[in-house]
Design a protein around this motif. Structure first.
Motif, PDB file in Angstrom:
ATOM      1  N   SER A  52       0.825  -1.217   0.000  1.00  0.00           N
ATOM      2  CA  SER A  52       0.000   0.000   0.000  1.00  0.00           C
ATOM      3  C   SER A  52       0.854   1.260   0.000  1.00  0.00           C
ATOM      4  O   SER A  52       0.516   2.253  -0.647  1.00  0.00           O
ATOM      5  CB  SER A  52      -0.926   0.017   1.225  1.00  0.00           C
ATOM      6  OG  SER A  52      -1.865  -1.028   1.122  1.00  0.00           O
ATOM      7  N   LEU A  53       1.982   1.225   0.712  1.00  0.00           N
ATOM      8  CA  LEU A  53       2.821   2.437   0.809  1.00  0.00           C
ATOM      9  C   LEU A  53       3.404   2.827  -0.544  1.00  0.00           C
ATOM     10  O   LEU A  53       3.521   4.009  -0.867  1.00  0.00           O
ATOM     11  CB  LEU A  53       3.955   2.196   1.812  1.00  0.00           C
ATOM     12  CG  LEU A  53       4.836   3.409   2.109  1.00  0.00           C
ATOM     13  CD1 LEU A  53       4.031   4.501   2.836  1.00  0.00           C
ATOM     14  CD2 LEU A  53       6.053   3.023   2.936  1.00  0.00           C
ATOM     15  N   GLY A  57       0.758   7.109  -4.460  1.00  0.00           N
ATOM     16  CA  GLY A  57      -0.176   8.210  -4.179  1.00  0.00           C
ATOM     17  C   GLY A  57       0.394   9.541  -4.671  1.00  0.00           C
ATOM     18  O   GLY A  57       1.494   9.593  -5.227  1.00  0.00           O
ATOM     19  N   ARG A  59       1.430  11.863  -2.832  1.00  0.00           N
ATOM     20  CA  ARG A  59       2.482  12.268  -1.880  1.00  0.00           C
ATOM     21  C   ARG A  59       2.306  13.724  -1.446  1.00  0.00           C
ATOM     22  O   ARG A  59       3.285  14.435  -1.215  1.00  0.00           O
ATOM     23  CB  ARG A  59       3.897  12.051  -2.443  1.00  0.00           C
ATOM     24  CG  ARG A  59       4.166  10.679  -3.053  1.00  0.00           C
ATOM     25  CD  ARG A  59       3.807   9.536  -2.166  1.00  0.00           C
ATOM     26  NE  ARG A  59       4.317   8.258  -2.682  1.00  0.00           N
ATOM     27  CZ  ARG A  59       3.852   7.072  -2.281  1.00  0.00           C
ATOM     28  NH1 ARG A  59       2.870   6.977  -1.404  1.00  0.00           N
ATOM     29  NH2 ARG A  59       4.365   5.976  -2.759  1.00  0.00           N
ATOM     30  N   GLU A  87       3.508  10.001   5.152  1.00  0.00           N
ATOM     31  CA  GLU A  87       2.919   9.127   4.121  1.00  0.00           C
ATOM     32  C   GLU A  87       2.596   7.752   4.707  1.00  0.00           C
ATOM     33  O   GLU A  87       1.604   7.134   4.333  1.00  0.00           O
ATOM     34  CB  GLU A  87       3.863   9.016   2.918  1.00  0.00           C
ATOM     35  CG  GLU A  87       3.238   8.388   1.700  1.00  0.00           C
ATOM     36  CD  GLU A  87       2.053   9.162   1.080  1.00  0.00           C
ATOM     37  OE1 GLU A  87       1.978  10.400   1.280  1.00  0.00           O
ATOM     38  OE2 GLU A  87       1.203   8.534   0.438  1.00  0.00           O
ATOM     39  N   HIS A  90      -0.616   8.302   6.668  1.00  0.00           N
ATOM     40  CA  HIS A  90      -1.745   8.470   5.737  1.00  0.00           C
ATOM     41  C   HIS A  90      -2.131   7.111   5.139  1.00  0.00           C
ATOM     42  O   HIS A  90      -3.309   6.742   5.093  1.00  0.00           O
ATOM     43  CB  HIS A  90      -1.330   9.462   4.646  1.00  0.00           C
ATOM     44  CG  HIS A  90      -2.329   9.620   3.552  1.00  0.00           C
ATOM     45  ND1 HIS A  90      -3.646   9.952   3.795  1.00  0.00           N
ATOM     46  CD2 HIS A  90      -2.213   9.488   2.193  1.00  0.00           C
ATOM     47  CE1 HIS A  90      -4.301  10.018   2.634  1.00  0.00           C
ATOM     48  NE2 HIS A  90      -3.456   9.728   1.657  1.00  0.00           N
ATOM     49  N   THR A  91      -1.117   6.348   4.713  1.00  0.00           N
ATOM     50  CA  THR A  91      -1.397   5.053   4.089  1.00  0.00           C
ATOM     51  C   THR A  91      -2.074   4.106   5.073  1.00  0.00           C
ATOM     52  O   THR A  91      -3.030   3.408   4.711  1.00  0.00           O
ATOM     53  CB  THR A  91      -0.085   4.418   3.568  1.00  0.00           C
ATOM     54  OG1 THR A  91       0.526   5.319   2.654  1.00  0.00           O
ATOM     55  CG2 THR A  91      -0.342   3.095   2.863  1.00  0.00           C
ATOM     56  N   ILE A  95      -5.633   2.116   4.662  1.00  0.00           N
ATOM     57  CA  ILE A  95      -5.788   0.647   4.774  1.00  0.00           C
ATOM     58  C   ILE A  95      -6.934   0.333   5.739  1.00  0.00           C
ATOM     59  O   ILE A  95      -7.821  -0.480   5.455  1.00  0.00           O
ATOM     60  CB  ILE A  95      -4.486  -0.029   5.259  1.00  0.00           C
ATOM     61  CG1 ILE A  95      -3.360   0.136   4.237  1.00  0.00           C
ATOM     62  CG2 ILE A  95      -4.727  -1.512   5.561  1.00  0.00           C
ATOM     63  CD1 ILE A  95      -1.996  -0.378   4.711  1.00  0.00           C
ATOM     64  N   ARG A 108      -8.063   0.986  -4.204  1.00  0.00           N
ATOM     65  CA  ARG A 108      -7.376   2.155  -3.639  1.00  0.00           C
ATOM     66  C   ARG A 108      -6.123   2.357  -4.456  1.00  0.00           C
ATOM     67  O   ARG A 108      -5.399   1.398  -4.743  1.00  0.00           O
ATOM     68  CB  ARG A 108      -7.045   1.873  -2.167  1.00  0.00           C
ATOM     69  CG  ARG A 108      -6.181   2.882  -1.489  1.00  0.00           C
ATOM     70  CD  ARG A 108      -6.903   4.181  -1.231  1.00  0.00           C
ATOM     71  NE  ARG A 108      -7.976   4.072  -0.251  1.00  0.00           N
ATOM     72  CZ  ARG A 108      -8.782   5.096   0.077  1.00  0.00           C
ATOM     73  NH1 ARG A 108      -8.632   6.278  -0.480  1.00  0.00           N
ATOM     74  NH2 ARG A 108      -9.757   4.912   0.958  1.00  0.00           N
ATOM     75  N   ARG A 109      -5.853   3.609  -4.812  1.00  0.00           N
ATOM     76  CA  ARG A 109      -4.657   3.950  -5.575  1.00  0.00           C
ATOM     77  C   ARG A 109      -4.521   3.048  -6.813  1.00  0.00           C
ATOM     78  O   ARG A 109      -3.436   2.565  -7.152  1.00  0.00           O
ATOM     79  CB  ARG A 109      -3.397   3.861  -4.690  1.00  0.00           C
ATOM     80  CG  ARG A 109      -3.380   4.953  -3.616  1.00  0.00           C
ATOM     81  CD  ARG A 109      -2.215   4.870  -2.650  1.00  0.00           C
ATOM     82  NE  ARG A 109      -2.068   6.124  -1.896  1.00  0.00           N
ATOM     83  CZ  ARG A 109      -1.252   6.301  -0.891  1.00  0.00           C
ATOM     84  NH1 ARG A 109      -0.483   5.332  -0.476  1.00  0.00           N
ATOM     85  NH2 ARG A 109      -1.174   7.471  -0.285  1.00  0.00           N
ATOM     86  N   THR A 113      -7.536  -3.235  -2.695  1.00  0.00           N
ATOM     87  CA  THR A 113      -7.210  -2.785  -1.340  1.00  0.00           C
ATOM     88  C   THR A 113      -6.393  -3.852  -0.597  1.00  0.00           C
ATOM     89  O   THR A 113      -6.383  -5.029  -0.978  1.00  0.00           O
ATOM     90  CB  THR A 113      -8.493  -2.454  -0.549  1.00  0.00           C
ATOM     91  OG1 THR A 113      -9.450  -3.478  -0.784  1.00  0.00           O
ATOM     92  CG2 THR A 113      -9.058  -1.121  -0.975  1.00  0.00           C
ATOM     93  N   ASN A 114      -5.731  -3.422   0.455  1.00  0.00           N
ATOM     94  CA  ASN A 114      -4.804  -4.290   1.180  1.00  0.00           C
ATOM     95  C   ASN A 114      -5.472  -5.590   1.654  1.00  0.00           C
ATOM     96  O   ASN A 114      -4.939  -6.685   1.439  1.00  0.00           O
ATOM     97  CB  ASN A 114      -4.210  -3.495   2.357  1.00  0.00           C
ATOM     98  CG  ASN A 114      -2.921  -4.094   2.847  1.00  0.00           C
ATOM     99  OD1 ASN A 114      -2.935  -5.153   3.471  1.00  0.00           O
ATOM    100  ND2 ASN A 114      -1.795  -3.462   2.569  1.00  0.00           N
TER     101      ASN A 114
END
Ligand code: FPP
Ligand code: MG
Length: 308
Positions: A52-53, A57, A59, A87, A90-91, A95, A108-109, A113-114
Motif C-alpha cells: 500500500s505504501l 499516491g 504524496r 505518508e 496516511h497510508t 488501509i 485504492r490507488r 485494497t490491502n
C-alpha cells in the motif's frame, strides 16, 4: 495539471511550474519511501506494508512538509524522515478506512485494497506496523535537527492521528452514514479532523523542523486548515463527477452511503466557490513568507484544480 502563471520562482525565474515541481518532489519521496521499509522475516507483513505504501499516491502530505521546511529556511534532508512518516500514517489510515468494518472498499490507488490481497487480519496488522514504523522512522533517521524540535514534531504527528484528529473524525464519519441531513458544523468537524488534521501536521511539522517562530506556526496552521477543508470539498465534488479510473478508487460512494457532503448541502457550483475562497484565505496567510512561499501557494491552487 496546471501551471501557476505570472509567478516568480524562489530562484527568480519567470513562472513556477507546479506540475513539474510536484512530479520532481513526488519522485524524491518515492525513492525515500522505497528504502524506508526493507523486507525481512516475517516477509508477509513487510510485503503488505510496502504494497500500500508504494502504490503511488500523490504524496501531497510529504511534499507539503518538505515545501514548508524549505520555505522556513530548512532543508529537504532535515524534513525527509518526517515526510516519509506522514505518508506511512496516511497510508495506514487508508488501509484501515477500506476494511469491511469501515468503508468496505475494494480499490485504492488504482489497485485492490490491502485486505483484498492479504486478508483482513494482515491488513489490520499492516496498518499497525506502518503507524509504529512512522514514529520510529522520524525518531531514528532525522539528522541536523535539535532534539526539542524533534519531540515537538512527534507530538504533532501523534495528536493528528489520535482521537483529537483522524480517529475522532473517522468516528463521526462512521456515525454519519445514512444521515444525509447532518449539520454543516458536524460536516466541518468530521473533515477538520479526518482530513485537515494530517495536512496541518504536515505543514506545521515542516515549519517546526526549520525552527519557525510561534506566530508563523499559527499562520501555517491556518493555511493548512483552509487547504484541508478545500481539499475535502474537492474530494466530495470528484466523488460525484470523476470516474473510478480517474480516482483509482470507487466513485459515487458518498451518495450510495447516504452521506452528507459539501455538494449535497451547497450544490456543486457553490461548493467550488467555497473551495476557491478557502484557498484564497490560505494563500493570504503566506504573505509574510514572501517569494519563498510560492510553492505552498501553488500547491493550494493545485488542490482545487486537481482531477483525481
Ligand atoms: C478516507 O476518507 C479516510 C481517512 C482520510 C482517514 C480515516 C481514519 C481512520 C481509518 C483512522 C485510522 C487510525 C489511525 C490510528 C490514524 P473517505 O472514506 O472519506 O475517503 P475515501 O473515498 O478515499 O475512502
Ligand atoms: Mg473511505
Amino acid at each position: 495539471m496546471v501551471a501557476t502563471n505570472n509567478l516568480k520562482t524562489p530562484q527568480g525565474q519567470a513562472s513556477f511550474e507546479i506540475s513539474a515541481y510536484l512530479q520532481a518532489r513526488q519522485r524524491l519521496c518515492d525513492v525515500a519511501l522505497e528504502g524506508a521499509i526493507p523486507i525481512v522475516y516475517p516477509e508477509k507483513i513487510y510485503e503488505a506494508m510496502r504494497y500500500s505504501l508504494l502504490a503511488g499516491g500523490k504524496r501531497l502530505r510529504p511534499i507539503l512538509c518538505l515545501a514548508t521546511c524549505e520555505m522556513a529556511g530548512g532543508t529537504i534532508e532535515m524534513a525527509m524522515p518526517t515526510a516519509c512518516a506522514l505518508e506511512m500514517i496516511h497510508t495506514m489510515s487508508l488501509i484501515h478506512d477500506d476494511l469491511p468494518a469501515m468503508d468496505n472498499d475494494d480499490y485504492r490507488r488504482g489497485q485492490l485494497t490491502n485486505h483484498k490481497v492479504y486478508g483482513e487480519n494482515i491488513a489490520i496488522l499492516a496498518g499497525d506496523g506502518l503507524l509504529a514504523h512512522a514514529f520510529e522512522f522520524v525518531a531514528t533517521n532525522t539528522q541536523n535537527v535539535p532534539a526539542e524540535r524533534l519531540v515537538q514534531v512527534i507530538a504533532q504527528l501523534a495528536k493528528a492521528v489520535g482521537a483529537a484528529g483522524l480517529v475522532g473524525g473517522q468516528v463521526l464519519d462512521l456515525d454519519s452514514e445514512g444521515k444525509p441531513d447532518i449539520s454543516l458544523e458536524t460536516l466541518n468537524f468530521i473533515h477538520i479532523h479526518k482530513t485537515a488534521a494530517l495536512l496541518e501536521a504536515s505543514v506545521v511539522s515542516g515549519g517546526i523542523l526549520a525552527g519557525v517562530k510561534d506566530s508563523d506556526r499559527q499562520r501555517l496552521s491556518r493555511y493548512a486548515q483552509n487547504i484541508g477543508l478545500a481539499f475535502q470539498i474537492i474530494d466530495d465534488i470528484l466523488d460525484i463527477t470523476a470516474t473510478q479510473e480517474e480516482l483509482g478508487k470507487t466513485a459515487g460512494k458518498d451518495q450510495k452511503a447516504q452521506k452528507a457532503t459539501y455538494p449535497s448541502l451547497w450544490g456543486l457550483e457553490e461548493s467550488r466557490r467555497q473551495a476557491q475562497q478557502l484557498v484564497e484565505a490560505a494563500v493570504a496567510e503566506l504573505t509574510p513568507f514572501g517569494e519563498g512561499s510560492i510553492p505552498l501557494a501553488a500547491i493550494a491552487n493545485f488542490i482545487i484544480s486537481r482531477t483525481h
